[in-house]
Design a protein around this motif. Sequence first.
Motif, PDB file in Angstrom:
ATOM      1  N   GLU A  83       0.832  -1.210   0.000  1.00 55.45           N
ATOM      2  CA  GLU A  83       0.000   0.000   0.000  1.00 55.45           C
ATOM      3  C   GLU A  83       0.864   1.257   0.000  1.00 55.45           C
ATOM      4  O   GLU A  83       0.576   2.229  -0.714  1.00 55.45           O
ATOM      5  N   LEU A  84       1.929   1.251   0.769  1.00 53.97           N
ATOM      6  CA  LEU A  84       2.835   2.400   0.801  1.00 53.97           C
ATOM      7  C   LEU A  84       3.571   2.553  -0.529  1.00 53.97           C
ATOM      8  O   LEU A  84       3.797   3.676  -1.000  1.00 53.97           O
ATOM      9  N   LYS A  85       3.925   1.436  -1.136  1.00 51.25           N
ATOM     10  CA  LYS A  85       4.584   1.461  -2.437  1.00 51.25           C
ATOM     11  C   LYS A  85       3.655   2.057  -3.494  1.00 51.25           C
ATOM     12  O   LYS A  85       4.070   2.915  -4.297  1.00 51.25           O
ATOM     13  N   ARG A  86       2.402   1.645  -3.479  1.00 52.41           N
ATOM     14  CA  ARG A  86       1.430   2.170  -4.439  1.00 52.41           C
ATOM     15  C   ARG A  86       1.208   3.671  -4.226  1.00 52.41           C
ATOM     16  O   ARG A  86       1.140   4.445  -5.176  1.00 52.41           O
ATOM     17  N   GLU A  87       1.128   4.085  -2.972  1.00 50.61           N
ATOM     18  CA  GLU A  87       0.969   5.501  -2.640  1.00 50.61           C
ATOM     19  C   GLU A  87       2.149   6.308  -3.186  1.00 50.61           C
ATOM     20  O   GLU A  87       1.968   7.388  -3.770  1.00 50.61           O
ATOM     21  N   ASN A  88       3.357   5.790  -3.015  1.00 52.23           N
ATOM     22  CA  ASN A  88       4.563   6.479  -3.480  1.00 52.23           C
ATOM     23  C   ASN A  88       4.563   6.625  -4.998  1.00 52.23           C
ATOM     24  O   ASN A  88       4.861   7.707  -5.532  1.00 52.23           O
ATOM     25  N   LEU A  89       4.224   5.570  -5.710  1.00 51.29           N
ATOM     26  CA  LEU A  89       4.204   5.612  -7.172  1.00 51.29           C
ATOM     27  C   LEU A  89       3.157   6.599  -7.685  1.00 51.29           C
ATOM     28  O   LEU A  89       3.382   7.305  -8.667  1.00 51.29           O
ATOM     29  N   GLU A  90       2.016   6.661  -7.011  1.00 43.37           N
ATOM     30  CA  GLU A  90       0.950   7.577  -7.431  1.00 43.37           C
ATOM     31  C   GLU A  90       1.374   9.036  -7.284  1.00 43.37           C
ATOM     32  O   GLU A  90       1.046   9.879  -8.120  1.00 43.37           O
TER      33      GLU A  90
END
Length: 690
Positions: A83-90
């Motif tokens: 979830e944190l990885k997805r947030e960062n990419l967004e």
Amino acid sequence: MAINREFYGEKNLKAIEGLENQLIKLRVVVQTSEEFLTQEKNSEGFQYGINEYFSTVGQFLIKLIEKQETLNDDHFTKLSFEELKRENLELYSDINSENYEKSFANPRYAVNKLGKDAGQPLSYIYINIIECVPYIFRGRVIDLASLAGLFIEIYEAVACRKDDIEKNIRIMVCEFISSEEEIFKGDYLYWKEALNHEFTQYTDLFKNDDLNDLRYLFKYGKYISEDEMKIAEFLNKYPKEKINKLAKSIVDAYLRGFIVENKDRGDRDSVPVLYSIGQEVILRAMIEELNKVGLSFTIQRVLSSDINKQYSYDHKFDRGLFFTKEYGELFIQKYKEGFELNKKYFDRATGPIIIEAFGEKPFNPEKKEQSIKISSEQEGYINIMESKTNQIIDEFYPDENTSFCIIAFPTPEIGERFEEIFEDTLEMNMMENEKYEIIQQHIIDVLDKGDYIHIKGKDGNETDIKVKLPKLNDSDKETNFFNCVADVNIPLGEVFTTPQLKGTEGVLHLRETFLDLKYENLKLQFKDGYVDSYGCTNFDDEEKNKQYVKENLLELHDKLPLGEFAIGTNTVAYMMAKKYDIIDVLPVLIIEKMGPHFAIGDTCYSRAEDLKVYNLINKKEIVAKDNEHSIKRKENVDEAYTNVHTDITLPYEEIDFISVVTFDGEKIDIIRDGKFVVEGTEELNEVFEA
């Protein structure tokens, strides 16, 4: 993660209070813009483009304002790694290579949609908003709030349909950027974070976090690639005894730097640290070693992978949008005010330890006509400003009381053999000082006999240059060359001097070299020690090639002096580069040890020329510290420094000879056909034959 919003002062807290009102206005901007886009679907022209801009950038501003509200102590524990990885990419999705072509962060797209007058400044504002991402992760909201305010102001001006709105947008942006508050806060807050022990955002991470839980990577708010994740994972499993040995060697080298450069740090006790995300295991061990010798630390800067190098290159000269003589003068004034407010932190700082990462693939940029350019008039103003700001740094952060240490390690992006390369780099970085100091002294003893040094290339390398040396008054007590092993920069392996300019003549040619950017057939012609003409073959157009060299290598100077000549002796590093075919991804820090190198710009002793320095092995004083350019400091310091020092290395295999020519005309070879030939240097050639 405790976010200290109070650290940034009352203005930051007021900015947070005002975000709710800005959020309301931004939602209206986005809604109104989207309604227009729906009604005028697929239309052309400024009106459609500007509404597309307000919709896109407005949504991003809303996302950041809402995001900063969620960044509390448990944000990084309640969300999973994915979830944190997805947030960062967004948060960085609009500037990644897939989306960048149709992003307003791309000056080509912005100018094509909005015209030059509006497109360039609005693209500039958008990238400044994107750069607020890591700020909000540490509670710094003042920048975001001021940019949101400008965005709303521009929208209201467009909504009023004022005449000549495109030019008015440019004026509004330039006035905003040139305001006293905007100029002041950037560098003031940078140094306040970098040197102040009360800024605990990152230091707490080293004290408290479980580095095996890679969710910590996302606390920085920086773009996190697979590279950062892999290096962190690798170092977590790396033998602890090797990490500890490395950490001790870095701290020992750092302290040795004060000794070899004859510097007195007095009661300074705080080491600013710069590192790349993923290297925290090394940093934690290094901090323990610093504490053992009575030194504390702050985190000056944290680096991460470049999400899109073309994006960075496109905005390299953005200050050309607003830079004037008056801006430069105000910048100098506000810069000094910031230093005065941070003086107590500078008084403790001992100089940085820097741990670099390397391995990113080479980059050959595309030059875009839509990008902002620096005019020749602006070049002069910028050079004056940089000279003045460096004088301020020297006043508050004096070179004679501070040192530094820099070292670099590969990242997994370097290729499938990453682990082998890391292991070899570790060994190379810990080579034995004492042994190489003796070998290098044999070279210096010959060099000190010289009137000048003649360097000639072979096999298509057209280098043919003579480097003039100062004459020694007392060769028993004086030397021209510094015997450099592993102290201020690691790995070991060079002897260097400050050449005299008059008498330094010829051409330096490299068929291919990588100095952050790629240069093909780089040629620098020296006359009386200055780069007199230059070019490369990156582009079909000769003028484009000259401009490329001037902008990126000469850093906007019409000419630069030869500030350093050195002979790198680290043949181990050279053969490692050949073994893994990685010379194009190595940092200058390592490349400069892999052959003779020529540094254009300032000398190695810049702003510390009067400090007496001795080679430890024979106690001889290094006297070649000034040249005809730097000595101007005695009359006018503004004319003495270029604020540039770029090392350009000639590979061993392209060297026909490096020879010393004595005052009697005798020619003594140092290197012949790419190999060392001075008696006592035989061991340097052994790796060539292995």
